[in-house]
Scaffold this motif. Structure first.
Motif, PDB file in Angstrom:
ATOM      1  N   GLN A   1       8.413  34.712  13.073  1.00  0.00           N
ATOM      2  CA  GLN A   1       7.928  34.786  14.107  1.00  0.00           C
ATOM      3  C   GLN A   1       8.130  33.421  14.768  1.00  0.00           C
ATOM      4  O   GLN A   1       8.557  32.339  14.024  1.00  0.00           O
ATOM      5  CB  GLN A   1       6.281  34.966  14.007  1.00  0.00           C
ATOM      6  CG  GLN A   1       5.783  33.917  13.441  1.00  0.00           C
ATOM      7  CD  GLN A   1       5.746  34.007  11.781  1.00  0.00           C
ATOM      8  OE1 GLN A   1       6.139  34.753  11.237  1.00  0.00           O
ATOM      9  NE2 GLN A   1       4.761  33.345  11.395  1.00  0.00           N
ATOM     10  N   VAL A   2       8.030  33.264  16.045  1.00  0.00           N
ATOM     11  CA  VAL A   2       8.451  32.236  16.981  1.00  0.00           C
ATOM     12  C   VAL A   2       7.472  31.322  16.868  1.00  0.00           C
ATOM     13  O   VAL A   2       6.168  31.413  17.048  1.00  0.00           O
ATOM     14  CB  VAL A   2       8.883  32.605  18.372  1.00  0.00           C
ATOM     15  CG1 VAL A   2       9.062  31.271  19.308  1.00  0.00           C
ATOM     16  CG2 VAL A   2      10.016  33.484  18.452  1.00  0.00           C
ATOM     17  N   GLN A   3       7.728  30.117  16.502  1.00  0.00           N
ATOM     18  CA  GLN A   3       6.585  28.670  16.540  1.00  0.00           C
ATOM     19  C   GLN A   3       7.019  27.775  17.395  1.00  0.00           C
ATOM     20  O   GLN A   3       8.158  27.711  17.757  1.00  0.00           O
ATOM     21  CB  GLN A   3       6.524  28.261  15.028  1.00  0.00           C
ATOM     22  CG  GLN A   3       5.963  29.355  14.440  1.00  0.00           C
ATOM     23  CD  GLN A   3       5.480  28.796  12.974  1.00  0.00           C
ATOM     24  OE1 GLN A   3       6.435  28.062  12.383  1.00  0.00           O
ATOM     25  NE2 GLN A   3       4.712  29.113  12.358  1.00  0.00           N
ATOM     26  N   LEU A   4       6.092  27.185  18.534  1.00  0.00           N
ATOM     27  CA  LEU A   4       6.566  26.084  19.271  1.00  0.00           C
ATOM     28  C   LEU A   4       5.370  25.036  18.874  1.00  0.00           C
ATOM     29  O   LEU A   4       4.336  25.174  18.434  1.00  0.00           O
ATOM     30  CB  LEU A   4       6.245  26.600  20.499  1.00  0.00           C
ATOM     31  CG  LEU A   4       6.930  27.517  21.049  1.00  0.00           C
ATOM     32  CD1 LEU A   4       6.288  29.082  20.813  1.00  0.00           C
ATOM     33  CD2 LEU A   4       7.283  27.469  22.730  1.00  0.00           C
ATOM     34  N   GLN A   5       5.978  23.647  19.209  1.00  0.00           N
ATOM     35  CA  GLN A   5       5.287  22.586  18.825  1.00  0.00           C
ATOM     36  C   GLN A   5       5.599  21.579  19.867  1.00  0.00           C
ATOM     37  O   GLN A   5       6.834  21.051  19.800  1.00  0.00           O
ATOM     38  CB  GLN A   5       5.584  21.894  17.310  1.00  0.00           C
ATOM     39  CG  GLN A   5       5.021  20.535  17.156  1.00  0.00           C
ATOM     40  CD  GLN A   5       3.377  20.910  16.838  1.00  0.00           C
ATOM     41  OE1 GLN A   5       2.882  21.668  16.070  1.00  0.00           O
ATOM     42  NE2 GLN A   5       2.667  20.242  17.657  1.00  0.00           N
ATOM     43  N   GLU A   6       4.761  20.906  20.451  1.00  0.00           N
ATOM     44  CA  GLU A   6       4.844  19.957  21.483  1.00  0.00           C
ATOM     45  C   GLU A   6       4.660  18.586  20.965  1.00  0.00           C
ATOM     46  O   GLU A   6       4.020  18.281  19.751  1.00  0.00           O
ATOM     47  CB  GLU A   6       3.686  19.970  22.649  1.00  0.00           C
ATOM     48  CG  GLU A   6       3.385  21.236  23.238  1.00  0.00           C
ATOM     49  CD  GLU A   6       2.551  22.082  22.469  1.00  0.00           C
ATOM     50  OE1 GLU A   6       2.100  22.989  23.103  1.00  0.00           O
ATOM     51  OE2 GLU A   6       2.345  21.949  21.347  1.00  0.00           O
ATOM     52  N   SER A   7       5.399  17.793  21.532  1.00  0.00           N
ATOM     53  CA  SER A   7       5.442  16.210  20.962  1.00  0.00           C
ATOM     54  C   SER A   7       5.595  15.266  22.107  1.00  0.00           C
ATOM     55  O   SER A   7       6.303  15.704  23.238  1.00  0.00           O
ATOM     56  CB  SER A   7       6.450  15.871  19.862  1.00  0.00           C
ATOM     57  OG  SER A   7       7.796  16.058  20.365  1.00  0.00           O
ATOM     58  N   GLY A   8       5.029  14.270  22.083  1.00  0.00           N
ATOM     59  CA  GLY A   8       5.312  13.039  23.138  1.00  0.00           C
ATOM     60  C   GLY A   8       3.975  12.271  23.073  1.00  0.00           C
ATOM     61  O   GLY A   8       3.059  12.339  22.137  1.00  0.00           O
ATOM     62  N   PRO A   9       3.977  11.441  24.091  1.00  0.00           N
ATOM     63  CA  PRO A   9       2.892  10.290  24.248  1.00  0.00           C
ATOM     64  C   PRO A   9       1.412  10.934  24.548  1.00  0.00           C
ATOM     65  O   PRO A   9       1.467  11.884  25.264  1.00  0.00           O
ATOM     66  CB  PRO A   9       3.370   9.393  25.372  1.00  0.00           C
ATOM     67  CG  PRO A   9       3.944  10.358  26.064  1.00  0.00           C
ATOM     68  CD  PRO A   9       4.960  10.922  25.239  1.00  0.00           C
ATOM     69  N   GLY A  10       0.620  10.359  23.930  1.00  0.00           N
ATOM     70  CA  GLY A  10      -0.791  10.683  24.345  1.00  0.00           C
ATOM     71  C   GLY A  10      -1.495  10.060  25.545  1.00  0.00           C
ATOM     72  O   GLY A  10      -2.482  10.323  26.089  1.00  0.00           O
ATOM     73  N   LEU A  11      -1.005   8.791  25.742  1.00  0.00           N
ATOM     74  CA  LEU A  11      -1.471   8.153  26.930  1.00  0.00           C
ATOM     75  C   LEU A  11      -0.049   7.511  27.756  1.00  0.00           C
ATOM     76  O   LEU A  11       0.718   7.059  27.095  1.00  0.00           O
ATOM     77  CB  LEU A  11      -2.140   6.851  26.174  1.00  0.00           C
ATOM     78  CG  LEU A  11      -2.737   5.735  27.232  1.00  0.00           C
ATOM     79  CD1 LEU A  11      -3.990   6.614  28.030  1.00  0.00           C
ATOM     80  CD2 LEU A  11      -3.396   4.629  26.582  1.00  0.00           C
ATOM     81  N   VAL A  12      -0.189   7.648  28.975  1.00  0.00           N
ATOM     82  CA  VAL A  12       0.652   7.325  29.904  1.00  0.00           C
ATOM     83  C   VAL A  12      -0.198   6.510  30.992  1.00  0.00           C
ATOM     84  O   VAL A  12      -0.876   6.898  31.603  1.00  0.00           O
ATOM     85  CB  VAL A  12       1.270   8.499  30.431  1.00  0.00           C
ATOM     86  CG1 VAL A  12       2.556   7.851  31.435  1.00  0.00           C
ATOM     87  CG2 VAL A  12       2.081   9.361  29.143  1.00  0.00           C
ATOM     88  N   LYS A  13       0.654   5.474  31.549  1.00  0.00           N
ATOM     89  CA  LYS A  13      -0.129   4.523  32.636  1.00  0.00           C
ATOM     90  C   LYS A  13       0.374   5.244  33.888  1.00  0.00           C
ATOM     91  O   LYS A  13       1.477   5.914  34.243  1.00  0.00           O
ATOM     92  CB  LYS A  13       0.459   3.126  32.446  1.00  0.00           C
ATOM     93  CG  LYS A  13       0.265   2.417  31.281  1.00  0.00           C
ATOM     94  CD  LYS A  13       0.648   1.054  31.327  1.00  0.00           C
ATOM     95  CE  LYS A  13       0.195   0.182  30.030  1.00  0.00           C
ATOM     96  NZ  LYS A  13      -1.105   0.331  29.711  1.00  0.00           N
ATOM     97  N   PRO A  14      -0.455   5.052  34.988  1.00  0.00           N
ATOM     98  CA  PRO A  14      -0.266   5.780  36.410  1.00  0.00           C
ATOM     99  C   PRO A  14       0.872   5.050  36.954  1.00  0.00           C
ATOM    100  O   PRO A  14       1.570   3.915  36.512  1.00  0.00           O
ATOM    101  CB  PRO A  14      -1.449   5.033  37.180  1.00  0.00           C
ATOM    102  CG  PRO A  14      -2.693   4.823  36.103  1.00  0.00           C
ATOM    103  CD  PRO A  14      -1.998   4.527  34.811  1.00  0.00           C
ATOM    104  N   SER A  15       1.741   5.829  37.479  1.00  0.00           N
ATOM    105  CA  SER A  15       2.831   5.744  38.222  1.00  0.00           C
ATOM    106  C   SER A  15       4.195   5.896  37.125  1.00  0.00           C
ATOM    107  O   SER A  15       5.518   5.806  37.720  1.00  0.00           O
ATOM    108  CB  SER A  15       3.208   4.266  38.945  1.00  0.00           C
ATOM    109  OG  SER A  15       3.406   3.361  38.078  1.00  0.00           O
ATOM    110  N   GLN A  16       4.085   5.834  35.998  1.00  0.00           N
ATOM    111  CA  GLN A  16       5.110   6.054  34.787  1.00  0.00           C
ATOM    112  C   GLN A  16       5.591   7.595  34.669  1.00  0.00           C
ATOM    113  O   GLN A  16       4.994   8.346  35.492  1.00  0.00           O
ATOM    114  CB  GLN A  16       4.718   5.444  33.556  1.00  0.00           C
ATOM    115  CG  GLN A  16       4.357   4.091  33.650  1.00  0.00           C
ATOM    116  CD  GLN A  16       4.048   3.543  32.258  1.00  0.00           C
ATOM    117  OE1 GLN A  16       3.875   4.228  31.221  1.00  0.00           O
ATOM    118  NE2 GLN A  16       4.484   1.930  32.218  1.00  0.00           N
ATOM    119  N   THR A  17       6.427   7.726  33.921  1.00  0.00           N
ATOM    120  CA  THR A  17       7.185   9.054  33.732  1.00  0.00           C
ATOM    121  C   THR A  17       6.509   9.526  32.247  1.00  0.00           C
ATOM    122  O   THR A  17       6.721   8.906  31.315  1.00  0.00           O
ATOM    123  CB  THR A  17       8.711   9.039  33.753  1.00  0.00           C
ATOM    124  OG1 THR A  17       8.965   8.678  34.988  1.00  0.00           O
ATOM    125  CG2 THR A  17       9.081  10.540  33.391  1.00  0.00           C
TER     126      THR A  17
END
Length: 119
Positions: A1-17
């Motif tokens: 079966q297909v599985q998906l997993q997100e990854s990335g920062p949990g905190l980002v400052k305003p105006s950033q990407t």
């Protein structure tokens, strides 16, 4: 079966990407008839469709987010990526990557990842 997993920062400052990556296993992001989608849910609000990339590589975005959103893919890594620029606290949400049908039925979900925009 297909599985998906997100990854990335949990905190980002305003105006950033914000950049989030979804890793797909058990299926191909080039599979015909499916779309690879980003959805988010802000506190106390419903699910918001952000955009998707299709099996051909074509993209589509929510009109309210189009100017700030880009979705791309790396087929060699079985990954697709969300880029959201100029973030504000209103972008605080749980972000999900999802495998979708063309009729907007969501057939597979990642677990979701919390992103907070704050100084």
């Amino acid at each position: 079966q297909v599985q998906l997993q997100e990854s990335g920062p949990g905190l980002v400052k305003p105006s950033q990407t914000l950049i989030l990556t979804c890793t797909v296993s058990g299926g191909s992001i080039k599979s015909n008839g499916y779309y690879w989608t980003w959805i988010r849910q802000a506190p106390g609000k419903g699910l918001e469709w952000m955009g998707c990339i299709g099996y051909s590589g074509a993209t589509d975005y929510s009109p309210s987010l189009k100017s700030r959103t880009a979705i791309s893919r790396d087929t060699s890594k079985s990954q697709f990526t969300l880029q959201l620029t100029s973030v504000t606290p209103e972008d605080t949400a749980v972000y999900y990557c999802v495998r979708s049908r063309g009729d907007y039925v969501y057939v597979d979900w990642g677990q979701g990842t919390q992103v907070t925009v704050s100084s």
